[in-house]
Design a protein around this motif. Structure first.
Motif, PDB file in Angstrom:
ATOM      1  N   GLY A   1       0.797  -1.207   0.000  1.00 36.74           N
ATOM      2  CA  GLY A   1       0.000   0.000   0.000  1.00 36.74           C
ATOM      3  C   GLY A   1       0.836   1.267   0.000  1.00 36.74           C
ATOM      4  O   GLY A   1       2.060   1.238   0.177  1.00 36.74           O
ATOM      5  N   THR A   2       0.154   2.367  -0.168  1.00 38.94           N
ATOM      6  CA  THR A   2       0.816   3.669  -0.218  1.00 38.94           C
ATOM      7  C   THR A   2       1.606   3.945   1.053  1.00 38.94           C
ATOM      8  O   THR A   2       2.737   4.444   1.001  1.00 38.94           O
ATOM      9  N   ARG A   3       1.031   3.622   2.193  1.00 36.30           N
ATOM     10  CA  ARG A   3       1.693   3.881   3.477  1.00 36.30           C
ATOM     11  C   ARG A   3       3.004   3.102   3.585  1.00 36.30           C
ATOM     12  O   ARG A   3       4.026   3.629   3.999  1.00 36.30           O
ATOM     13  N   GLU A   4       2.960   1.845   3.161  1.00 41.69           N
ATOM     14  CA  GLU A   4       4.162   1.007   3.226  1.00 41.69           C
ATOM     15  C   GLU A   4       5.234   1.516   2.253  1.00 41.69           C
ATOM     16  O   GLU A   4       6.425   1.522   2.567  1.00 41.69           O
ATOM     17  N   ILE A   5       4.804   1.944   1.080  1.00 45.54           N
ATOM     18  CA  ILE A   5       5.743   2.502   0.104  1.00 45.54           C
ATOM     19  C   ILE A   5       6.407   3.747   0.679  1.00 45.54           C
ATOM     20  O   ILE A   5       7.629   3.926   0.582  1.00 45.54           O
ATOM     21  N   LEU A   6       5.611   4.616   1.306  1.00 48.43           N
ATOM     22  CA  LEU A   6       6.159   5.832   1.908  1.00 48.43           C
ATOM     23  C   LEU A   6       7.161   5.493   3.008  1.00 48.43           C
ATOM     24  O   LEU A   6       8.248   6.088   3.072  1.00 48.43           O
ATOM     25  N   GLU A   7       6.814   4.555   3.861  1.00 44.01           N
ATOM     26  CA  GLU A   7       7.726   4.177   4.950  1.00 44.01           C
ATOM     27  C   GLU A   7       9.047   3.649   4.403  1.00 44.01           C
ATOM     28  O   GLU A   7      10.116   3.987   4.913  1.00 44.01           O
ATOM     29  N   ASN A   8       8.982   2.851   3.346  1.00 46.09           N
ATOM     30  CA  ASN A   8      10.208   2.348   2.716  1.00 46.09           C
ATOM     31  C   ASN A   8      11.001   3.484   2.073  1.00 46.09           C
ATOM     32  O   ASN A   8      12.227   3.529   2.168  1.00 46.09           O
ATOM     33  N   ALA A   9      10.299   4.385   1.418  1.00 45.24           N
ATOM     34  CA  ALA A   9      10.964   5.504   0.753  1.00 45.24           C
ATOM     35  C   ALA A   9      11.676   6.404   1.764  1.00 45.24           C
ATOM     36  O   ALA A   9      12.766   6.909   1.498  1.00 45.24           O
ATOM     37  N   LEU A  10      11.072   6.584   2.931  1.00 43.95           N
ATOM     38  CA  LEU A  10      11.681   7.443   3.945  1.00 43.95           C
ATOM     39  C   LEU A  10      12.953   6.833   4.527  1.00 43.95           C
ATOM     40  O   LEU A  10      13.740   7.541   5.164  1.00 43.95           O
ATOM     41  N   ARG A  11      13.200   5.563   4.292  1.00 43.84           N
ATOM     42  CA  ARG A  11      14.432   4.919   4.752  1.00 43.84           C
ATOM     43  C   ARG A  11      15.587   5.151   3.778  1.00 43.84           C
ATOM     44  O   ARG A  11      16.733   4.849   4.081  1.00 43.84           O
ATOM     45  N   LEU A  12      15.277   5.658   2.600  1.00 45.47           N
ATOM     46  CA  LEU A  12      16.311   5.923   1.602  1.00 45.47           C
ATOM     47  C   LEU A  12      17.163   7.113   2.012  1.00 45.47           C
ATOM     48  O   LEU A  12      16.737   7.969   2.788  1.00 45.47           O
ATOM     49  N   LYS A  13      18.355   7.181   1.438  1.00 41.90           N
ATOM     50  CA  LYS A  13      19.222   8.349   1.631  1.00 41.90           C
ATOM     51  C   LYS A  13      18.552   9.546   0.957  1.00 41.90           C
ATOM     52  O   LYS A  13      17.796   9.378  -0.007  1.00 41.90           O
ATOM     53  N   PRO A  14      18.823  10.768   1.436  1.00 41.07           N
ATOM     54  CA  PRO A  14      18.190  11.950   0.836  1.00 41.07           C
ATOM     55  C   PRO A  14      18.349  12.028  -0.681  1.00 41.07           C
ATOM     56  O   PRO A  14      17.392  12.331  -1.395  1.00 41.07           O
ATOM     57  N   GLN A  15      19.538  11.729  -1.174  1.00 42.63           N
ATOM     58  CA  GLN A  15      19.763  11.800  -2.624  1.00 42.63           C
ATOM     59  C   GLN A  15      18.893  10.779  -3.359  1.00 42.63           C
ATOM     60  O   GLN A  15      18.351  11.066  -4.428  1.00 42.63           O
ATOM     61  N   GLU A  16      18.717   9.597  -2.777  1.00 40.97           N
ATOM     62  CA  GLU A  16      17.864   8.580  -3.394  1.00 40.97           C
ATOM     63  C   GLU A  16      16.398   9.001  -3.359  1.00 40.97           C
ATOM     64  O   GLU A  16      15.645   8.741  -4.293  1.00 40.97           O
ATOM     65  N   ARG A  17      15.982   9.659  -2.281  1.00 38.17           N
ATOM     66  CA  ARG A  17      14.596  10.137  -2.194  1.00 38.17           C
ATOM     67  C   ARG A  17      14.333  11.198  -3.245  1.00 38.17           C
ATOM     68  O   ARG A  17      13.264  11.225  -3.867  1.00 38.17           O
ATOM     69  N   LEU A  18      15.311  12.101  -3.445  1.00 33.22           N
ATOM     70  CA  LEU A  18      15.140  13.125  -4.484  1.00 33.22           C
ATOM     71  C   LEU A  18      15.030  12.492  -5.866  1.00 33.22           C
ATOM     72  O   LEU A  18      14.208  12.916  -6.688  1.00 33.22           O
ATOM     73  N   ALA A  19      15.834  11.472  -6.122  1.00 39.61           N
ATOM     74  CA  ALA A  19      15.755  10.783  -7.414  1.00 39.61           C
ATOM     75  C   ALA A  19      14.389  10.129  -7.577  1.00 39.61           C
ATOM     76  O   ALA A  19      13.795  10.174  -8.664  1.00 39.61           O
TER      77      ALA A  19
END
Length: 67
Positions: free
Chosen positions: A2-20
C-alpha cells in the motif's frame, strides 16, 4: 504493498535517493512535451549566441530582483 508502506520504505532511503525517486514519480505523471523542449532548447541556444556575439546585453541579477 500500500501507499503507506511505500512511503515508509521511501523514507528509509538516503536523501539523494529520495530526491531521485521524487523526480521519477513527477516525470511519470508530468512528462515534458519533447517538441516544446526542443523549441526552448533552440531558443536558449539562439539567445546565448546573440549574447556572446554582443547583440544583446545581460541584466545583472541584482537589477532583476530589484524590479
Amino acid at each position: 504493498m500500500g501507499t503507506r508502506e511505500i512511503l515508509e520504505n521511501a523514507l528509509r532511503l538516503k536523501p539523494q535517493e529520495r530526491l531521485a525517486l521524487v523526480d521519477m514519480l513527477l516525470e511519470s505523471v508530468d512528462r515534458p512535451d519533447r517538441k516544446i523542449e526542443e523549441i526552448w532548447n533552440h531558443e536558449a541556444l539562439r539567445r546565448l549566441a546573440a549574447y556572446r556575439a554582443g547583440k544583446i546585453k545581460g541584466i545583472p541579477l541584482e537589477d532583476v530582483f530589484a524590479e
